[in-house]
Design a protein around this motif. Structure first.
Motif, PDB file in Angstrom:
ATOM      1  N   HIS A 222      37.658  38.729  44.760  1.00 28.42           N
ATOM      2  CA  HIS A 222      38.403  37.470  44.713  1.00 28.42           C
ATOM      3  C   HIS A 222      39.910  37.747  44.788  1.00 28.42           C
ATOM      4  CE1 HIS A 222      38.408  33.095  43.531  1.00 28.42           C
ATOM      5  NE2 HIS A 222      39.687  33.412  43.492  1.00 28.42           N
ATOM      6  N   GLY A 223      40.350  38.739  44.023  1.00 34.39           N
ATOM      7  CA  GLY A 223      41.772  39.086  44.004  1.00 34.39           C
ATOM      8  C   GLY A 223      42.266  39.549  45.362  1.00 34.39           C
ATOM      9  N   VAL A 224      41.518  40.458  45.977  1.00 38.57           N
ATOM     10  CA  VAL A 224      41.938  41.008  47.273  1.00 38.57           C
ATOM     11  C   VAL A 224      41.964  39.906  48.340  1.00 38.57           C
ATOM     12  CG1 VAL A 224      41.294  42.580  49.151  1.00 38.57           C
ATOM     13  CG2 VAL A 224      41.187  43.360  46.779  1.00 38.57           C
ATOM     14  N   THR A 225      40.881  39.094  48.398  1.00 38.28           N
ATOM     15  CA  THR A 225      40.852  38.040  49.422  1.00 38.28           C
ATOM     16  C   THR A 225      41.912  36.977  49.131  1.00 38.28           C
ATOM     17  OG1 THR A 225      39.040  36.987  48.220  1.00 38.28           O
ATOM     18  CG2 THR A 225      38.440  38.318  50.125  1.00 38.28           C
ATOM     19  N   TRP A 226      42.145  36.713  47.836  1.00 40.90           N
ATOM     20  CA  TRP A 226      43.165  35.720  47.482  1.00 40.90           C
ATOM     21  C   TRP A 226      44.542  36.166  47.969  1.00 40.90           C
ATOM     22  CZ3 TRP A 226      47.662  34.934  44.697  1.00 40.90           C
ATOM     23  CH2 TRP A 226      47.975  33.601  44.416  1.00 40.90           C
ATOM     24  N   TRP A 227      44.856  37.430  47.757  1.00 37.76           N
ATOM     25  CA  TRP A 227      46.134  37.943  48.243  1.00 37.76           C
ATOM     26  C   TRP A 227      46.165  37.979  49.761  1.00 37.76           C
ATOM     27  CZ3 TRP A 227      50.331  37.580  45.843  1.00 37.76           C
ATOM     28  CH2 TRP A 227      50.409  37.761  44.446  1.00 37.76           C
ATOM     29  N   GLY A 228      45.011  38.267  50.365  1.00 33.92           N
ATOM     30  CA  GLY A 228      44.920  38.284  51.838  1.00 33.92           C
ATOM     31  C   GLY A 228      45.286  36.929  52.405  1.00 33.92           C
ATOM     32  N   LEU A 229      44.761  35.874  51.779  1.00 29.58           N
ATOM     33  CA  LEU A 229      45.032  34.518  52.251  1.00 29.58           C
ATOM     34  C   LEU A 229      46.462  34.117  51.922  1.00 29.58           C
ATOM     35  CD1 LEU A 229      41.675  32.865  51.166  1.00 29.58           C
ATOM     36  CD2 LEU A 229      42.373  33.460  53.477  1.00 29.58           C
ATOM     37  N   THR A 230      46.892  34.472  50.711  1.00 28.96           N
ATOM     38  CA  THR A 230      48.244  34.087  50.283  1.00 28.96           C
ATOM     39  C   THR A 230      49.311  34.731  51.167  1.00 28.96           C
ATOM     40  OG1 THR A 230      47.388  33.933  48.052  1.00 28.96           O
ATOM     41  CG2 THR A 230      49.771  33.966  48.266  1.00 28.96           C
TER      42      THR A 230
ATOM     43  N   ILE B 146      49.466  43.769  46.766  1.00 30.97           N
ATOM     44  CA  ILE B 146      48.425  44.633  46.186  1.00 30.97           C
ATOM     45  C   ILE B 146      49.072  45.717  45.316  1.00 30.97           C
ATOM     46  CG2 ILE B 146      46.590  46.317  46.739  1.00 30.97           C
ATOM     47  CD1 ILE B 146      45.533  43.672  47.534  1.00 30.97           C
ATOM     48  N   MET B 147      50.194  46.252  45.806  1.00 29.13           N
ATOM     49  CA  MET B 147      50.889  47.281  45.031  1.00 29.13           C
ATOM     50  C   MET B 147      51.400  46.708  43.706  1.00 29.13           C
ATOM     51  SD  MET B 147      52.761  49.386  48.064  1.00 29.13           S
ATOM     52  CE  MET B 147      54.070  50.077  47.088  1.00 29.13           C
ATOM     53  N   MET B 148      51.953  45.501  43.779  1.00 25.19           N
ATOM     54  CA  MET B 148      52.463  44.837  42.580  1.00 25.19           C
ATOM     55  C   MET B 148      51.304  44.580  41.601  1.00 25.19           C
ATOM     56  SD  MET B 148      54.634  41.330  42.612  1.00 25.19           S
ATOM     57  CE  MET B 148      53.197  40.277  42.641  1.00 25.19           C
ATOM     58  N   TRP B 149      50.178  44.173  42.149  1.00 18.64           N
ATOM     59  CA  TRP B 149      48.970  43.894  41.366  1.00 18.64           C
ATOM     60  C   TRP B 149      48.496  45.165  40.646  1.00 18.64           C
ATOM     61  CZ3 TRP B 149      43.503  43.067  43.782  1.00 18.64           C
ATOM     62  CH2 TRP B 149      42.648  42.509  42.824  1.00 18.64           C
ATOM     63  N   ALA B 150      48.520  46.278  41.413  1.00 21.77           N
ATOM     64  CA  ALA B 150      48.081  47.547  40.844  1.00 21.77           C
ATOM     65  C   ALA B 150      49.002  47.971  39.697  1.00 21.77           C
ATOM     66  CB  ALA B 150      48.050  48.617  41.936  1.00 21.77           C
ATOM     67  N   VAL B 151      50.314  47.794  39.890  1.00 26.64           N
ATOM     68  CA  VAL B 151      51.289  48.175  38.860  1.00 26.64           C
ATOM     69  C   VAL B 151      51.071  47.328  37.594  1.00 26.64           C
ATOM     70  CG1 VAL B 151      53.755  48.143  38.271  1.00 26.64           C
ATOM     71  CG2 VAL B 151      53.023  49.062  40.469  1.00 26.64           C
ATOM     72  N   VAL B 152      50.929  45.999  37.782  1.00 24.04           N
ATOM     73  CA  VAL B 152      50.728  45.105  36.631  1.00 24.04           C
ATOM     74  C   VAL B 152      49.421  45.477  35.907  1.00 24.04           C
ATOM     75  CG1 VAL B 152      50.311  42.700  35.934  1.00 24.04           C
ATOM     76  CG2 VAL B 152      52.103  43.233  37.586  1.00 24.04           C
TER      77      VAL B 152
END
Lengths: 132, 244
Positions: free
Chosen positions: A83-91, A114-120
């Motif tokens: 969900h997260g990956v596809t959500w960022w893909g669409l965003t 994705i990088m920001m997501w990984a850091v958080v």
């Protein structure tokens, strides 16, 4: 306007429409993921509520540590990542970020997100498990 | 021996039957043929009762949309050699009432299109002798992509939200609303937003995204709809708090 008298045939969408192409299926999986995430969050909330009662909390732990629930959590985690990956893909396609008068390509926005997501996520991990 | 190809066409002839049926046509094939050429060949040489819309033959008029092997596409822009299956299936665009064979009723879209006011709205129109409204290339770029829409309805056929509920304003109409809302010469932004945030407007879109995949003009209606959700929310706030 004159009244229409032409006979028409109304096409109905079959219930299996989402199996027609892989993109529809990917969309339906994204929608389905919310159910798994909802169940996981509800369980988590119950767990927090039970913190007040030691016995009830232990009984609850026995349930969430059962193989069935561990398997469910693994599936829910996979869905959450999906969900997260596809959500960022669409965003990334929706966000139009300009840099020096040019639009940044969606792939680059996705990479940044994705990088920001990984850091958080890593910071949250440190906070929860390392007590930083 | 000349090459041949088989087209399986979904037909509906209300004067004969209330139900649609499939008809097979075997016709000569050449490498440079598009699906529209095949349909025109059938109509001219094999079966003149086959009804289909077409005009420009070059992806501008938006008349020849059809389901080709299950995907909505322009018949004039789809080469037969691109299609992998042995038999090419041609059906009328999904989600629309069929008038005859491949001809669908577009009335619903035409009404929705008018609802989003796809024209420049000015509070006060400048007299002609005061000259034109100038725009920089940068201002044109803001809506250039959405201005490419040819109203072919292919996006509506790809949209399951519209398929499930035809009340939905739909991809092309909203993309065109976006196109005018982004135009520096326009002053009707709030008027359009009132319609877009209303019943069956932008909030009905769940971002399946297929409309943007199938669009033959790369208009990206899905992106336009999502981008309208933020100004749409601000518009709702403004109506709730008029003095904001």
């Amino acid at each position: 306007m004159t009244e229409k008298k032409t006979a028409t045939y109304v096409q109905k969408m079959p219930a299996s429409w989402w199996l027609r192409n892989p993109r529809y299926l990917a969309y339906m999986l994204r929608e389905l993921s919310s159910i798994f995430i909802l169940v996981y969050i509800l369980t988590f909330l119950v767990q927090i509520l039970l913190l007040r009662d030691r016995n009830a909390y232990d009984a609850f732990l026995a349930i969430v540590e059962s193989p069935f629930f561990v398997a469910f959590t693994a599936v829910a985690f996979a869905f959450a990542v999906y969900h997260g990956v596809t959500w960022w893909g669409l965003t990334s396609k929706v966000l139009q970020i300009s840099f020096r008068g040019k639009t940044v390509p969606p792939a680059l926005v996705l990479l940044g997100a994705i990088m920001m997501w990984a850091v958080v996520s890593f910071l949250v991990y440190l906070l929860l498990f390392r007590g930083v | 021996m000349a090459l041949e190809i088989v087209l399986l066409v979904k037909r509906f002839r209300p004067e004969l039957s209330k139900e649609p049926f499939y008809q097979e046509y075997q016709i000569p094939y050449t490498e440079d043929m598009v699906v529209l050429d095949a349909l025109n060949y059938i109509n001219d040489e094999v079966d003149s009762t086959l009804a289909h819309r077409w005009s420009c033959r070059m992806g501008i008029c938006g008349s020849c949309g059809a389901m080709i092997n299950g995907t909505p596409r322009l018949a004039c822009a789809t080469f037969l050699r691109q299609l992998t299956r042995g038999i090419v299936e041609v059906e009328p665009l999904d989600h629309f009432p069929v008038i005859k064979d491949l001809v669908v009723d577009m009335e619903d879209f035409m009404q929705k299109l008018a609802e989003v006011m796809p024209w420049l709205i000015r509070e006060k129109i400048k007299p002609l002798d005061r000259g034109e409204y100038f725009q920089t290339p940068g201002q044109i770029r803001l809506y250039g992509q959405q201005s490419m829409c040819i109203n072919c309805l292919i996006c509506y056929s790809a949209c399951p939200v519209y398929g499930l509920d035809s009340e939905f304003l739909g991809p092309a109409a909203i993309a065109l609303a976006y196109r005018y809302n982004m135009d520096s010469r326009d002053q009707g932004r709030e008027k359009r937003l009132s319609r877009l945030v209303g019943k069956s407007g932008v909030w009905d879109c769940t971002y399946v995204g297929e409309c943007s995949v199938v669009c033959p003009k790369d208009v990206d209606p899905a992106g336009a709809i999502q981008r309208l959700k933020f100004p749409g929310s601000l518009h709702v706030l403004k109506t709730l708090l008029p003095r904001l």
